[in-house]
Scaffold this motif. Sequence first.
Motif, PDB file in Angstrom:
ATOM      1  N   ARG A  70       6.219   8.047 -39.297  1.00  0.00           N
ATOM      2  CA  ARG A  70       6.081   6.851 -38.297  1.00  0.00           C
ATOM      3  C   ARG A  70       5.472   5.817 -37.958  1.00  0.00           C
ATOM      4  NH1 ARG A  70       3.773  12.111 -33.783  1.00  0.00           N
ATOM      5  NH2 ARG A  70       5.219  13.508 -33.700  1.00  0.00           N
ATOM      6  N   ILE A  71       5.924   4.781 -39.088  1.00  0.00           N
ATOM      7  CA  ILE A  71       6.037   2.819 -39.007  1.00  0.00           C
ATOM      8  C   ILE A  71       7.509   2.893 -39.481  1.00  0.00           C
ATOM      9  CG2 ILE A  71       5.231   4.098 -41.502  1.00  0.00           C
ATOM     10  CD1 ILE A  71       3.264   1.780 -41.176  1.00  0.00           C
ATOM     11  N   ARG A  72       7.439   1.678 -39.055  1.00  0.00           N
ATOM     12  CA  ARG A  72       8.743   1.206 -39.395  1.00  0.00           C
ATOM     13  C   ARG A  72       8.584   0.042 -39.987  1.00  0.00           C
ATOM     14  NH1 ARG A  72      10.158  -1.882 -33.345  1.00  0.00           N
ATOM     15  NH2 ARG A  72       8.251  -1.549 -33.602  1.00  0.00           N
ATOM     16  N   GLY A  73       9.131  -0.269 -41.269  1.00  0.00           N
ATOM     17  CA  GLY A  73       8.649  -0.810 -42.289  1.00  0.00           C
ATOM     18  C   GLY A  73       9.655   0.079 -44.041  1.00  0.00           C
ATOM     19  N   GLU A  74       9.139  -0.687 -44.687  1.00  0.00           N
ATOM     20  CA  GLU A  74       9.510  -0.617 -45.683  1.00  0.00           C
ATOM     21  C   GLU A  74       9.436   0.601 -46.366  1.00  0.00           C
ATOM     22  OE1 GLU A  74      11.755  -0.594 -49.391  1.00  0.00           O
ATOM     23  OE2 GLU A  74      11.600  -2.218 -47.907  1.00  0.00           O
ATOM     24  N   PHE A  75      10.103   1.791 -46.785  1.00  0.00           N
ATOM     25  CA  PHE A  75       9.317   2.865 -46.513  1.00  0.00           C
ATOM     26  C   PHE A  75       9.371   3.669 -48.465  1.00  0.00           C
ATOM     27  CE2 PHE A  75      10.491   8.042 -48.263  1.00  0.00           C
ATOM     28  CZ  PHE A  75       9.250   7.816 -47.273  1.00  0.00           C
ATOM     29  N   VAL A  76       8.878   2.792 -49.206  1.00  0.00           N
ATOM     30  CA  VAL A  76       8.714   2.147 -50.528  1.00  0.00           C
ATOM     31  C   VAL A  76       7.438   1.476 -50.583  1.00  0.00           C
ATOM     32  CG1 VAL A  76       9.008   1.654 -52.650  1.00  0.00           C
ATOM     33  CG2 VAL A  76      11.139   3.205 -51.465  1.00  0.00           C
ATOM     34  N   ILE A 134       0.099  -4.956 -60.441  1.00  0.00           N
ATOM     35  CA  ILE A 134       1.245  -6.134 -60.002  1.00  0.00           C
ATOM     36  C   ILE A 134       2.373  -5.523 -60.833  1.00  0.00           C
ATOM     37  CG2 ILE A 134       1.343  -8.854 -61.575  1.00  0.00           C
ATOM     38  CD1 ILE A 134      -1.669  -9.131 -61.271  1.00  0.00           C
ATOM     39  N   VAL A 135       2.820  -4.964 -62.484  1.00  0.00           N
ATOM     40  CA  VAL A 135       3.913  -4.418 -63.116  1.00  0.00           C
ATOM     41  C   VAL A 135       4.665  -4.018 -61.782  1.00  0.00           C
ATOM     42  CG1 VAL A 135       4.793  -3.864 -64.625  1.00  0.00           C
ATOM     43  CG2 VAL A 135       2.441  -4.554 -65.176  1.00  0.00           C
ATOM     44  N   ILE A 136       4.871  -3.321 -60.865  1.00  0.00           N
ATOM     45  CA  ILE A 136       4.925  -2.283 -60.395  1.00  0.00           C
ATOM     46  C   ILE A 136       5.331  -3.308 -59.514  1.00  0.00           C
ATOM     47  CG2 ILE A 136       5.697  -0.343 -58.763  1.00  0.00           C
ATOM     48  CD1 ILE A 136       3.229   1.334 -60.555  1.00  0.00           C
ATOM     49  N   LEU A 137       5.207  -3.339 -58.745  1.00  0.00           N
ATOM     50  CA  LEU A 137       5.467  -4.740 -57.173  1.00  0.00           C
ATOM     51  C   LEU A 137       6.793  -5.593 -57.735  1.00  0.00           C
ATOM     52  CD1 LEU A 137       2.200  -5.246 -55.511  1.00  0.00           C
ATOM     53  CD2 LEU A 137       4.123  -3.762 -54.881  1.00  0.00           C
ATOM     54  N   PHE A 138       5.874  -6.004 -58.883  1.00  0.00           N
ATOM     55  CA  PHE A 138       7.119  -7.291 -59.219  1.00  0.00           C
ATOM     56  C   PHE A 138       8.105  -6.338 -60.287  1.00  0.00           C
ATOM     57  CE2 PHE A 138       8.415  -9.553 -63.129  1.00  0.00           C
ATOM     58  CZ  PHE A 138       9.007 -11.026 -62.661  1.00  0.00           C
ATOM     59  N   ILE A 139       8.466  -5.696 -60.772  1.00  0.00           N
ATOM     60  CA  ILE A 139       9.431  -5.484 -61.242  1.00  0.00           C
ATOM     61  C   ILE A 139      10.545  -4.596 -60.436  1.00  0.00           C
ATOM     62  CG2 ILE A 139      10.782  -3.252 -62.439  1.00  0.00           C
ATOM     63  CD1 ILE A 139       8.715  -3.272 -64.436  1.00  0.00           C
ATOM     64  N   TYR A 140       9.718  -4.345 -58.779  1.00  0.00           N
ATOM     65  CA  TYR A 140      10.195  -3.566 -58.035  1.00  0.00           C
ATOM     66  C   TYR A 140      10.917  -4.899 -57.258  1.00  0.00           C
ATOM     67  CZ  TYR A 140      11.378  -1.545 -53.079  1.00  0.00           C
ATOM     68  OH  TYR A 140      12.229  -0.698 -52.331  1.00  0.00           O
ATOM     69  N   SER A 141      10.578  -5.705 -56.707  1.00  0.00           N
ATOM     70  CA  SER A 141      10.903  -7.500 -55.758  1.00  0.00           C
ATOM     71  C   SER A 141      12.061  -7.786 -56.803  1.00  0.00           C
ATOM     72  CB  SER A 141       9.749  -7.730 -56.110  1.00  0.00           C
ATOM     73  OG  SER A 141       8.356  -7.428 -55.457  1.00  0.00           O
ATOM     74  N   VAL A 142      11.941  -7.985 -57.980  1.00  0.00           N
ATOM     75  CA  VAL A 142      13.426  -7.978 -58.839  1.00  0.00           C
ATOM     76  C   VAL A 142      14.218  -7.531 -59.066  1.00  0.00           C
ATOM     77  CG1 VAL A 142      13.305  -9.032 -60.768  1.00  0.00           C
ATOM     78  CG2 VAL A 142      11.819  -9.464 -60.460  1.00  0.00           C
ATOM     79  N   VAL A 144      15.197  -4.279 -57.417  1.00  0.00           N
ATOM     80  CA  VAL A 144      15.098  -3.632 -55.648  1.00  0.00           C
ATOM     81  C   VAL A 144      15.618  -4.702 -54.825  1.00  0.00           C
ATOM     82  CG1 VAL A 144      14.758  -1.530 -54.560  1.00  0.00           C
ATOM     83  CG2 VAL A 144      14.401  -1.218 -57.332  1.00  0.00           C
ATOM     84  N   ALA A 145      14.431  -4.732 -53.745  1.00  0.00           N
ATOM     85  CA  ALA A 145      14.452  -5.659 -53.286  1.00  0.00           C
ATOM     86  C   ALA A 145      13.213  -6.408 -52.815  1.00  0.00           C
ATOM     87  CB  ALA A 145      14.870  -4.870 -51.793  1.00  0.00           C
ATOM     88  N   PRO A 146      12.689  -7.628 -52.646  1.00  0.00           N
ATOM     89  CA  PRO A 146      11.531  -8.533 -52.134  1.00  0.00           C
ATOM     90  C   PRO A 146      10.729  -7.735 -51.351  1.00  0.00           C
ATOM     91  CG  PRO A 146      13.562  -9.995 -52.394  1.00  0.00           C
ATOM     92  CD  PRO A 146      14.168  -9.022 -52.313  1.00  0.00           C
ATOM     93  N   ILE A 147       9.471  -7.719 -51.426  1.00  0.00           N
ATOM     94  CA  ILE A 147       8.827  -6.862 -50.690  1.00  0.00           C
ATOM     95  C   ILE A 147       7.926  -7.712 -49.978  1.00  0.00           C
ATOM     96  CG2 ILE A 147       6.324  -5.499 -50.871  1.00  0.00           C
ATOM     97  CD1 ILE A 147       7.412  -4.369 -53.615  1.00  0.00           C
ATOM     98  N   GLU A 148       7.996  -7.694 -48.739  1.00  0.00           N
ATOM     99  CA  GLU A 148       7.378  -8.367 -47.768  1.00  0.00           C
ATOM    100  C   GLU A 148       5.939  -7.960 -47.786  1.00  0.00           C
ATOM    101  OE1 GLU A 148       7.818 -10.061 -43.490  1.00  0.00           O
ATOM    102  OE2 GLU A 148       9.633 -10.253 -44.367  1.00  0.00           O
ATOM    103  N   ILE A 149       5.129  -8.635 -47.105  1.00  0.00           N
ATOM    104  CA  ILE A 149       3.395  -8.262 -46.697  1.00  0.00           C
ATOM    105  C   ILE A 149       2.655  -8.969 -46.154  1.00  0.00           C
ATOM    106  CG2 ILE A 149       0.469  -8.011 -47.842  1.00  0.00           C
ATOM    107  CD1 ILE A 149       1.849  -6.842 -50.725  1.00  0.00           C
TER     108      ILE A 149
END
Length: 276
Positions: A70-76, A134-142, A144-149
Amino acid sequence: MLRVYYFKRNQSLLGGAFTTAELIFHAVVRSIRSQHHNAVVAIIINILQVLALVLVLYTILSFLGPRIARIRGEFVLFLLSGVFLFITHIKSVSAVAGVGTGNNPMMLHSPMNMVVVLLATAFGALYTQIVTIIVILFIYSVAVAPIEIQEPGGAFGMLILSWFVGCAIGVVFMALRPWFPTFVTVLTNIYRRLNMIFSGKMFVANALGGATLAMFTWNPLFHVIDQCRGFLFRNYFPRNTSWEYALWVGLILLLIGLLGIFFSRQHVSQSWEARR
């Protein structure tokens, strides 16, 4: 009776601060390398553990459907936020709780002391988790898709808070360990298992009813994870949790734990372990 080996060195206050910082640095390195003889492999193992838990939760929530979040946003990102804070908290509890209070041979030689060992263990756990994130967020952003916080500073603050509360709880367990070693081991495992359910990794506090919410509000990690998602997502405003509650719980437990450690160190003896 414990025999402690001292050395005297005439140095200024600034020199003493640099000496302590150097001791903490080397103790942090030793703490990280104690997980594996290769520090890089230790971090890779931690990354795999985090990814395995994310995969399990992703599979569970895929079967339950998106309504549970019940939250809108990136599920991962929703999953990663819960897993990151949960792993950081649990690893901090386990690492600090495992530090010996009086029978540790490292503390029989000055200038090593309990504060240095405690800080080294805590910062070692934090360093491993930050590098993993840092490693996981970097790999996912490159890949899969950019992560917006929405508010990175606030989200990072919640990560530090989850680490701090975990260290405070670990200090309490650490103070109890010389007196009840078996009981503390069981209690630590029970606390870790409880947080698998009551940490709120798979849902948000705003989606819970009054009776169900009361089952989770005792847990400071539940408050921290829910507040972190308020900083991560633009459309989520946590109304039923408070990061101040987690901070005060951490400060109180830290004070109780430090008092317990001081008392234990006045009475602990190497013969206790010999009897066991």
